[in-house]
Design a protein around this motif. Structure first.
Motif, PDB file in Angstrom:
ATOM      1  N   LYS A   1       0.831  -1.202   0.000  1.00  0.00           N
ATOM      2  CA  LYS A   1       0.000   0.000   0.000  1.00  0.00           C
ATOM      3  C   LYS A   1       0.865   1.249   0.000  1.00  0.00           C
ATOM      4  N   GLU A   2       1.898   1.246   0.847  1.00  0.00           N
ATOM      5  CA  GLU A   2       2.768   2.413   0.952  1.00  0.00           C
ATOM      6  C   GLU A   2       3.511   2.669  -0.359  1.00  0.00           C
ATOM      7  N   ALA A   3       4.023   1.609  -0.971  1.00  0.00           N
ATOM      8  CA  ALA A   3       4.761   1.768  -2.227  1.00  0.00           C
ATOM      9  C   ALA A   3       3.841   2.241  -3.345  1.00  0.00           C
ATOM     10  N   GLY A   4       2.624   1.716  -3.359  1.00  0.00           N
ATOM     11  CA  GLY A   4       1.664   2.141  -4.365  1.00  0.00           C
ATOM     12  C   GLY A   4       1.289   3.602  -4.207  1.00  0.00           C
ATOM     13  N   GLU A   5       1.093   4.037  -2.979  1.00  0.00           N
ATOM     14  CA  GLU A   5       0.746   5.442  -2.730  1.00  0.00           C
ATOM     15  C   GLU A   5       1.896   6.365  -3.129  1.00  0.00           C
ATOM     16  N   ARG A   6       3.132   5.900  -2.914  1.00  0.00           N
ATOM     17  CA  ARG A   6       4.286   6.717  -3.308  1.00  0.00           C
ATOM     18  C   ARG A   6       4.329   6.889  -4.822  1.00  0.00           C
ATOM     19  N   ILE A   7       4.108   5.795  -5.571  1.00  0.00           N
ATOM     20  CA  ILE A   7       4.135   5.888  -7.025  1.00  0.00           C
ATOM     21  C   ILE A   7       3.020   6.796  -7.530  1.00  0.00           C
ATOM     22  N   LEU A   8       1.846   6.719  -6.909  1.00  0.00           N
ATOM     23  CA  LEU A   8       0.747   7.604  -7.293  1.00  0.00           C
ATOM     24  C   LEU A   8       1.120   9.061  -7.047  1.00  0.00           C
TER      25      LEU A   8
ATOM     26  N   GLU B   1      -5.650   2.772 -11.038  1.00  0.00           N
ATOM     27  CA  GLU B   1      -5.906   3.936 -10.181  1.00  0.00           C
ATOM     28  C   GLU B   1      -5.147   5.161 -10.665  1.00  0.00           C
ATOM     29  N   ILE B   2      -3.871   4.979 -11.004  1.00  0.00           N
ATOM     30  CA  ILE B   2      -3.065   6.101 -11.483  1.00  0.00           C
ATOM     31  C   ILE B   2      -3.649   6.652 -12.784  1.00  0.00           C
ATOM     32  N   THR B   3      -4.000   5.758 -13.690  1.00  0.00           N
ATOM     33  CA  THR B   3      -4.558   6.171 -14.979  1.00  0.00           C
ATOM     34  C   THR B   3      -5.842   6.966 -14.792  1.00  0.00           C
ATOM     35  N   ALA B   4      -6.662   6.562 -13.840  1.00  0.00           N
ATOM     36  CA  ALA B   4      -7.929   7.252 -13.588  1.00  0.00           C
ATOM     37  C   ALA B   4      -7.718   8.644 -12.995  1.00  0.00           C
ATOM     38  N   GLN B   5      -6.656   8.810 -12.215  1.00  0.00           N
ATOM     39  CA  GLN B   5      -6.429  10.088 -11.542  1.00  0.00           C
ATOM     40  C   GLN B   5      -5.675  11.105 -12.398  1.00  0.00           C
ATOM     41  N   LEU B   6      -4.995  10.628 -13.438  1.00  0.00           N
ATOM     42  CA  LEU B   6      -4.221  11.529 -14.284  1.00  0.00           C
ATOM     43  C   LEU B   6      -5.031  12.019 -15.475  1.00  0.00           C
TER      44      LEU B   6
END
Length: 259
Positions: A158-165, A191-196
Motif C-alpha cells: 500500500k505504501e509503495a503504491g501510494e508513493r508511485i501515485l 488507479e493512477i490512470t484514472a487520476q491523471l
C-alpha cells in the motif's frame, strides 16, 4: 498522419489506446513507423539489445544520439522520444537541460524520457518543460536503478503504491506529457490512470493504461532475457538463424550461387 503530443492527450479522452515500441536503428524504425506505431522510443534498452551490455547503465549520450539519429531518418509519422541515459540528468536540472537540449538539437526527436518522480525529478521535469522540451516520465520499475531495486515488480504494498501515485501526480503537475508505468500491479496502474489527465503507457502494468509499450526485440523473439509480461508475437531469432544456416550450407555445398 503525423502523431503529436496533443493527439496523445485527445486519445486518452477518447479511450483510443496508444501503441508504442522501441527502435535502435533505421531498419526497425522504418518497420515500426510503416506498421502504424504511434510513439517510437529510442530507449536505453538499446544498451542491451544493440550493444550487448548487461544493463542500461553504461550507455552514453554519444551512443544514444548516434542511434536516435538513425531512427529519426526512418520516422515519418510516429512521435519520437529518446531516453536520457543514466547520469545524464540526475546531477541537476541544469545538467538535464543541457543534455535534453542536445538530444533534441542533434537528433530531431520530439521529446525525451527520464526515470523517477517526486520530488527531485519533478523539479527537473518542470525545468525542461519550461525550456520547451517535452518530457515523458517513467515510474515503477526503473531499469537505471537496477542495483537498488532489481527487476522485481514495484508498488506491491500500500505504501509503495501510494508513493508511485504521488510521484505520478507530481510529474503531471511538473508538465510531463505522459508517463510510462513499468511492472506495477494492474490495479495500481488503473488507479493512477484514472487520476491523471495525461496518458499512461504501460509495460507489464496490466490492461488499464492508456497505451502499451514493449521492447521490440522482446516481442519479436530476438531476446534471450524476456520479461514475464512479454507476449511473443514471433520467433525471429529462430527464423533468421535457420535462414543463415541454410545460406552457409548452400555456399559450402556449392548450391549458391547457382551459376
Amino acid at each position: 498522419m503525423v502523431v503529436t503530443i496533443q493527439q496523445l492527450m485527445q486519445w486518452k479522452q477518447q479511450n483510443r489506446p496508444i501503441v508504442a515500441l522501441t527502435a535502435w536503428d533505421f531498419l526497425f524504425a522504418e518497420l515500426l513507423d510503416k506498421a502504424g506505431v504511434d510513439l517510437i522510443l529510442v530507449g536505453d534498452s538499446l544498451a542491451m539489445v544493440a550493444l550487448g551490455m548487461e544493463t542500461t547503465l553504461p550507455l552514453t549520450m554519444d551512443a544514444v544520439i548516434h542511434h536516435a539519429q538513425a531512427v529519426k531518418r526512418a520516422v515519418k509519422k510516429a512521435l519520437l522520444v529518446v531516453d536520457l541515459p543514466f547520469m545524464s540528468y540526475q546531477e541537476s536540472p541544469q545538467q538535464a537541460l543541457q543534455n535534453a537540449g542536445r538530444i533534441l538539437k542533434e537528433t530531431g526527436a520530439n521529446g525525451v524520457k527520464l526515470e523517477g518522480g517526486y520530488p527531485v525529478m519533478a523539479e527537473t521535469v518542470e525545468r525542461l518543460v519550461l525550456a520547451g522540451i517535452p518530457v515523458l516520465g517513467h515510474l515503477g520499475l526503473t531499469p537505471q536503478s537496477v542495483h537498488q531495486v532489481g527487476y522485481r515488480q514495484q508498488g506491491k504494498t500500500k505504501e509503495a503504491g501510494e508513493r508511485i501515485l504521488r510521484e505520478a501526480l507530481a510529474l503531471q503537475a511538473a508538465g510531463a506529457f505522459a508517463i510510462v508505468l513499468e511492472h506495477i500491479p494492474a490495479e495500481l496502474a488503473k488507479e493512477i490512470t484514472a487520476q491523471l489527465v495525461i496518458p499512461t503507457i504501460g509495460i507489464g502494468a496490466g490492461s488499464f493504461c492508456d497505451g502499451q509499450i514493449l521492447v521490440t526485440a522482446d516481442l519479436l523473439g530476438f531476446s534471450n532475457r524476456q520479461p514475464p509480461f512479454v507476449k511473443l508475437y514471433a520467433n525471429l531469432q529462430e527464423t533468421i538463424g535457420q535462414a543463415l544456416q541454410e545460406y552457409c550450407r548452400e555456399v559450402r555445398e556449392g548450391k549458391f550461387p547457382e551459376s
